[in-house]
Motif scaffolding. Structure first.
Motif, PDB file in Angstrom:
ATOM      1  N   SER A 147       5.357   5.076  -8.545  1.00  0.00           N
ATOM      2  CA  SER A 147       5.110   6.062  -7.479  1.00  0.00           C
ATOM      3  C   SER A 147       6.265   6.070  -6.483  1.00  0.00           C
ATOM      4  CB  SER A 147       3.856   5.691  -6.678  1.00  0.00           C
ATOM      5  OG  SER A 147       2.725   5.596  -7.488  1.00  0.00           O
TER       6      SER A 147
ATOM      7  N   ALA B 287       0.849  -1.203   0.000  1.00  0.00           N
ATOM      8  CA  ALA B 287       0.000   0.000   0.000  1.00  0.00           C
ATOM      9  C   ALA B 287       0.879   1.244   0.000  1.00  0.00           C
ATOM     10  CB  ALA B 287      -0.937   0.001   1.204  1.00  0.00           C
TER      11      ALA B 287
ATOM     12  N   SER C 142      -6.254   1.363 -11.389  1.00  0.00           N
ATOM     13  CA  SER C 142      -5.554   2.466 -12.075  1.00  0.00           C
ATOM     14  C   SER C 142      -5.225   2.139 -13.526  1.00  0.00           C
ATOM     15  CB  SER C 142      -4.214   2.762 -11.391  1.00  0.00           C
ATOM     16  OG  SER C 142      -4.427   3.234 -10.115  1.00  0.00           O
TER      17      SER C 142
ATOM     18  N   ASP D 280       2.834  -0.845 -15.873  1.00  0.00           N
ATOM     19  CA  ASP D 280       2.503  -0.349 -14.542  1.00  0.00           C
ATOM     20  C   ASP D 280       3.540  -0.957 -13.597  1.00  0.00           C
ATOM     21  OD1 ASP D 280       1.656  -0.073 -11.965  1.00  0.00           O
ATOM     22  OD2 ASP D 280      -0.415  -0.654 -12.329  1.00  0.00           O
TER      23      ASP D 280
ATOM     24  N   ARG E 169      -4.120  -9.234   3.197  1.00  0.00           N
ATOM     25  CA  ARG E 169      -2.863  -9.223   2.452  1.00  0.00           C
ATOM     26  C   ARG E 169      -1.707  -8.765   3.337  1.00  0.00           C
ATOM     27  NH1 ARG E 169      -2.189  -4.761  -2.040  1.00  0.00           N
ATOM     28  NH2 ARG E 169      -1.802  -3.575  -0.150  1.00  0.00           N
TER      29      ARG E 169
ATOM     30  N   ASN F  86       1.546  10.371  -9.112  1.00  0.00           N
ATOM     31  CA  ASN F  86       1.642   8.953  -8.726  1.00  0.00           C
ATOM     32  C   ASN F  86       1.470   8.074  -9.973  1.00  0.00           C
ATOM     33  OD1 ASN F  86      -1.165   9.155  -9.234  1.00  0.00           O
ATOM     34  ND2 ASN F  86      -1.542   9.653  -7.090  1.00  0.00           N
ATOM     35  N   THR F  87       1.492   6.777  -9.779  1.00  0.00           N
ATOM     36  CA  THR F  87       1.317   5.833 -10.894  1.00  0.00           C
ATOM     37  C   THR F  87      -0.010   6.090 -11.612  1.00  0.00           C
ATOM     38  OG1 THR F  87       2.478   4.178  -9.578  1.00  0.00           O
ATOM     39  CG2 THR F  87       1.216   3.363 -11.455  1.00  0.00           C
ATOM     40  N   THR F  88      -1.046   6.325 -10.809  1.00  0.00           N
ATOM     41  CA  THR F  88      -2.384   6.542 -11.374  1.00  0.00           C
ATOM     42  C   THR F  88      -2.364   7.704 -12.355  1.00  0.00           C
ATOM     43  OG1 THR F  88      -3.318   5.735  -9.305  1.00  0.00           O
ATOM     44  CG2 THR F  88      -4.790   7.011 -10.736  1.00  0.00           C
TER      45      THR F  88
ATOM     46  N   HIS G 148       6.024   6.824  -3.268  1.00  0.00           N
ATOM     47  CA  HIS G 148       5.649   6.445  -1.892  1.00  0.00           C
ATOM     48  C   HIS G 148       5.753   4.956  -1.616  1.00  0.00           C
ATOM     49  CE1 HIS G 148       1.540   4.740  -2.519  1.00  0.00           C
ATOM     50  NE2 HIS G 148       1.585   5.459  -3.623  1.00  0.00           N
ATOM     51  N   LYS G 149       5.849   4.150  -2.662  1.00  0.00           N
ATOM     52  CA  LYS G 149       6.003   2.709  -2.448  1.00  0.00           C
ATOM     53  C   LYS G 149       7.474   2.311  -2.412  1.00  0.00           C
ATOM     54  CE  LYS G 149       1.689   1.603  -4.870  1.00  0.00           C
ATOM     55  NZ  LYS G 149       0.723   1.422  -3.801  1.00  0.00           N
TER      56      LYS G 149
ATOM     57  N   ARG H  32      -3.394  -5.386   5.135  1.00  0.00           N
ATOM     58  CA  ARG H  32      -4.545  -4.746   4.492  1.00  0.00           C
ATOM     59  C   ARG H  32      -5.620  -5.797   4.217  1.00  0.00           C
ATOM     60  NH1 ARG H  32      -4.796  -1.177  -1.190  1.00  0.00           N
ATOM     61  NH2 ARG H  32      -7.052  -0.977  -1.093  1.00  0.00           N
TER      62      ARG H  32
ATOM     63  N   GLN I  20       4.575  -1.693  -8.448  1.00  0.00           N
ATOM     64  CA  GLN I  20       5.067  -2.693  -7.494  1.00  0.00           C
ATOM     65  C   GLN I  20       6.408  -3.297  -7.891  1.00  0.00           C
ATOM     66  OE1 GLN I  20       3.776  -2.869  -4.706  1.00  0.00           O
ATOM     67  NE2 GLN I  20       1.675  -2.170  -4.963  1.00  0.00           N
TER      68      GLN I  20
ATOM     69  N   ASN J   4      -0.307  -6.551  -7.341  1.00  0.00           N
ATOM     70  CA  ASN J   4      -0.354  -6.124  -5.939  1.00  0.00           C
ATOM     71  C   ASN J   4      -1.187  -7.068  -5.080  1.00  0.00           C
ATOM     72  OD1 ASN J   4      -2.765  -5.277  -7.224  1.00  0.00           O
ATOM     73  ND2 ASN J   4      -3.147  -3.780  -5.626  1.00  0.00           N
TER      74      ASN J   4
ATOM     75  N   HIS K  51      -4.609  -3.480 -11.441  1.00  0.00           N
ATOM     76  CA  HIS K  51      -5.100  -2.531 -10.442  1.00  0.00           C
ATOM     77  C   HIS K  51      -6.110  -1.624 -11.155  1.00  0.00           C
ATOM     78  CE1 HIS K  51      -4.820   1.049  -7.829  1.00  0.00           C
ATOM     79  NE2 HIS K  51      -4.380   0.235  -6.886  1.00  0.00           N
TER      80      HIS K  51
ATOM     81  N   CYS L 109      -8.039  -2.668  -4.596  1.00  0.00           N
ATOM     82  CA  CYS L 109      -8.190  -1.979  -5.891  1.00  0.00           C
ATOM     83  C   CYS L 109      -7.980  -2.931  -7.064  1.00  0.00           C
ATOM     84  CB  CYS L 109      -7.264  -0.774  -6.015  1.00  0.00           C
ATOM     85  SG  CYS L 109      -7.541   0.445  -4.744  1.00  0.00           S
TER      86      CYS L 109
HETATM   87  N1  C6P Z   1      -1.653  -0.187  -4.915  1.00  0.00           N
HETATM   88  C1  C6P Z   1      -2.153  -1.324  -2.830  1.00  0.00           C
HETATM   89  O1  C6P Z   1      -2.423  -1.346  -1.629  1.00  0.00           O
HETATM   90  P1  C6P Z   1      -0.866   5.019  -6.741  1.00  0.00           P
HETATM   91  O2  C6P Z   1      -2.018   4.962  -5.775  1.00  0.00           O
HETATM   92  O3  C6P Z   1      -1.200   5.826  -7.960  1.00  0.00           O
HETATM   93  O4  C6P Z   1       0.427   5.386  -6.117  1.00  0.00           O
HETATM   94  O5  C6P Z   1      -0.641   3.512  -7.240  1.00  0.00           O
HETATM   95  C2  C6P Z   1      -1.673   2.859  -7.893  1.00  0.00           C
HETATM   96  C3  C6P Z   1      -1.289   1.448  -8.188  1.00  0.00           C
HETATM   97  C4  C6P Z   1      -1.127   1.073  -9.505  1.00  0.00           C
HETATM   98  N2  C6P Z   1      -0.743  -0.169  -9.831  1.00  0.00           N
HETATM   99  C5  C6P Z   1      -0.488  -1.095  -8.905  1.00  0.00           C
HETATM  100  C6  C6P Z   1      -0.031  -2.458  -9.333  1.00  0.00           C
HETATM  101  C7  C6P Z   1      -0.643  -0.790  -7.546  1.00  0.00           C
HETATM  102  O6  C6P Z   1      -0.385  -1.714  -6.632  1.00  0.00           O
HETATM  103  C8  C6P Z   1      -1.057   0.513  -7.185  1.00  0.00           C
HETATM  104  C9  C6P Z   1      -1.289   0.881  -5.745  1.00  0.00           C
HETATM  105  C10 C6P Z   1      -1.833   0.004  -3.484  1.00  0.00           C
HETATM  106  O7  C6P Z   1      -2.113  -2.339  -3.499  1.00  0.00           O
HETATM  107  C11 C6P Z   1      -2.842   1.037  -3.122  1.00  0.00           C
HETATM  108  S1  C6P Z   1      -4.443   0.697  -3.764  1.00  0.00           S
END
Ligand code: C6P
Length: 407
Positions: free
Chosen positions: A223, A31, A125, A200, A380, A93-95, A225-226, A360, A203, A175, A123, A365
């Motif tokens: 992203s 996450a 996104s 994408d 998870r 972010n990735t999104t 933050h991961k 989690r 991860q 994810n 995901h 998502c």
């Molecule tokens: N998955 C999880 O708990 P963002 O939110 O834009 O930084 O990342 C989106 C995203 C896109 N692709 C994959 C494969 C992801 O795992 C994620 C983010 C988190 O699984 C938050 S929902």
């Protein structure tokens, strides 16, 4: 190998307790990851010493802030082996990175009936932006199926490719299942079929060595933050010729070279896609995160996570009533999504939380993937460079406690 005990000292959050006498067992890095002191201090120092807007001033602070922002971009470009830092576009972010491709490249290049290939393990996104385009433009979506053991069905992929797709957009690492997809092969086959590719890498970049040139991908999204960095900043990498041909995504300051009352000329890359005042402190923190991961070595990080994941799968599968989803450790990153017979995944997570164990629960998502396996939700646990086998043992004891509570 990593010295995990030393690494844990780099993360101030591991000094806290969730309640008196209960230490934090953080198993939710999929996450978002925790942040090392070096990242926190880099952002703190930026605000204390160098805060100013970038690309706009000639005063000392503006120049300092601009240099810090751009130095971070160069570090990130090196980290993914991008040929040039101009190909590294900061997003939120990735999104947002995926949406940038969907709004800019796809709207300029796709028309009704064009096929976009995704996978069943995406995901949201990497689903919803294409569903929006499907509704708006009439593009078609095709999905590479996921097999029972959580891998992509590459034979079905080849069948889809024979329909002449325009884009193949897929997750490098799931994810939920943890599956590490054979990205280089998927990209090679897509290119042979004449399609553009988008990876994408939300991860994968945090956990594996990712080299955009070795992969050969056209676009790649991730992203900060991961990967030990701050929230609010991510990257879209793209091939120069594609980025240059693309129209801007958002309009405003910094993305222009010249503006008249009724027209504008776009700025050069990467600024064409960076409208408005960006996340400057976050870019500085992102650069520090990349320094941190590079100093430890991505191969060492991946090897450590592999060892923990192998151990976690072994231990979880010992527990009667626990079902872990996804492939064997050989094809998997540090993610273990599971169900416990007779107990709702949210209850599992809530009871674990009472002992300071953060996992989690939900569909993460990835609702269509859960539906495919006939599940509304899973619990998870996910692992990163700072997790230990001892924490896996505590997770396992916690699950036994849940079983006892629910009889
Ligand atoms: N998955 C999880 O708990 P963002 O939110 O834009 O930084 O990342 C989106 C995203 C896109 N692709 C994959 C494969 C992801 O795992 C994620 C983010 C988190 O699984 C938050 S929902």
């Amino acid at each position: 190998m990593l010295d995990v005990n030393e690494i844990r000292k780099d993360f101030p959050i591991f000094q806290r307790e969730t309640k008196p006498g209960t230490r934090l067992i953080y198993l939710d890095s999929t996450a978002t990851s925790q942040k090392p002191l070096l990242v926190i201090e880099a952002m703190d120092a930026y605000y204390r010493r160098s805060n100013a807007n970038i690309h706009r001033g000639v005063h000392m602070l503006a120049e300092e802030a601009t240099s810090l922002y751009e130095e971070a971009r160069v570090k990130i470009a090196r980290f993914i082996n991008a040929p040039s830092a101009h190909q590294v576009i900061y997003t939120r972010n990735t999104t947002e990175s995926i949406n940038l491709v969907a709004y800019s490249w796809a709207r300029a290049n796709l028309k009704s009936g064009d096929l976009v290939i995704l996978t069943e393990m995406e995901h949201h996104s990497n689903l919803v932006p294409w569903q929006i385009l499907q509704a708006e433009r009439g593009i078609e979506l095709g999905f590479i199926p996921v097999t029972e053991d959580g891998l992509l069905d590459l034979d079905e992929y080849k069948t889809l490719l024979s329909r002449g797709p325009k884009l193949v957009s897929f997750t490098h690492m799931s994810n939920v299942l943890g599956t590490i997809n054979p990205a280089a092969e998927i990209i090679r086959l897509a290119h042979e079929a004449g399609a553009v590719t988008l990876v994408d890498a939300a991860q994968s970049v945090p956990h594996l060595k990712v080299d955009v040139q070795a992969l050969g991908t056209d676009f790649l999204a991730f992203s900060a933050h991961k990967m030990c960095g701050p929230t609010g900043i991510g990257v879209l990498y793209g091939k120069m010729e594609l980025l240059e041909a693309m129209p801007p995504f958002l309009g405003g300051g910094d993305m222009i070279k010249e503006v008249k009352l009724r027209s504008f000329r776009t700025n050069a890359l990467p600024y064409k896609f960076e409208a408005g005042t960006p996340a400057i402190a976050e870019a500085v923190g992102f650069g520090a995160a990349v320094d941190y991961l590079s100093s430890l070595g991505m191969d060492a990080i991946a090897a450590h996570e592999h060892e923990i994941t192998e151990y976690a799968l072994e231990r979880l599968e010992e527990i009667p009533g626990v079902n872990v989803f996804g492939p064997s450790a050989q094809h998997k990153g540090g993610v273990a999504a599971f169900t416990l017979d007779g107990v709702h995944p949210h209850d599992v997570a809530q009871i674990l939380d009472q002992d300071g164990i953060a996992v989690r629960a939900g569909h993460h998502c990835a609702q269509p993937l859960h539906e495919k396996f006939g599940l509304p939700a899973t619990s998870r646990a996910s692992f990163y460079l700072y997790n230990t086998k001892e924490e896996v043992d505590l997770l396992v004891s916690g699950i036994y406690k849940v079983k006892e509570l629910f009889g």
